[in-house]
Write a protein that holds these residues in place. Structure first.
Motif, PDB file in Angstrom:
ATOM      1  N   LYS A   4       0.649  -1.065   0.121  1.00 32.22           N
ATOM      2  CA  LYS A   4       0.028   0.132  -0.001  1.00 32.22           C
ATOM      3  C   LYS A   4       0.689   1.101   0.005  1.00 32.22           C
ATOM      4  O   LYS A   4       1.899   1.214   0.632  1.00 32.22           O
ATOM      5  N   ILE A  16      -5.202   6.519   0.011  1.00 32.03           N
ATOM      6  CA  ILE A  16      -4.591   5.267   0.140  1.00 32.03           C
ATOM      7  C   ILE A  16      -4.514   4.380  -1.101  1.00 32.03           C
ATOM      8  O   ILE A  16      -5.736   4.342  -1.727  1.00 32.03           O
ATOM      9  N   THR A  51      -2.274   1.753  -3.977  1.00 27.97           N
ATOM     10  CA  THR A  51      -1.420   0.201  -4.144  1.00 27.97           C
ATOM     11  C   THR A  51       0.052   0.851  -4.983  1.00 27.97           C
ATOM     12  O   THR A  51      -0.076   1.865  -5.695  1.00 27.97           O
TER      13      THR A  51
END
Length: 129
Positions: free
Chosen positions: A68, A79, A81
């Motif tokens: 993440k 947030i 990846t």
């Protein structure tokens, strides 16, 4: 015999964590965004680890966990990846975000970048397809 088995287990975990750290130099690092250029490149400097959600940093940051990525500032938080590739490339994908009222959303990093780490500096340059 138990001591030998315990030693082997500890040594194995130690080697695995060292190997993982070597293959992903961005994992478990936090960076303060110093400059975002018009061409999409960015220059960042190393910062201390941010403990979410307790800490709200006053600076624009990028923080890499195992898979993440967090980015934002004191009033904007996203947030997403990221994935690592050969030749020092990282692909950053946007995810869920929240923003306080009256906040200006900062430019976000999204896409594939060539990265270079030099001591406490991180340079991200967009990869052109």
């Amino acid at each position: 015999m138990k001591k030998l088995l315990l030693t082997v287990i500890i040594a194995t975990f130690s080697l695995l964590s060292t190997a993982n750290a070597q293959t992903n130099p961005l994992a478990k690092t936090t960076w303060e965004v110093e400059k975002m250029n018009d061409d999409g490149s960015a220059i960042l400097k190393k910062a201390k680890w941010i403990k979410f959600p307790d800490e709200q940093p006053k600076f624009y940051f990028l923080q890499f966990e195992d898979r993440k990525i967090h980015n934002g500032n004191s009033c904007f938080h996203m947030i997403g990846t990221y994935s690592m590739y050969e030749n020092n490339q990282v692909d950053i994908s946007e995810g869920s975000a929240d923003m306080s009222s009256g906040c200006d959303e900062p430019k976000t990093l999204n896409g594939t970048y060539q990265f270079k780490i030099d001591k406490d500096r991180l340079e991200l340059t967009p990869v052109k397809n």
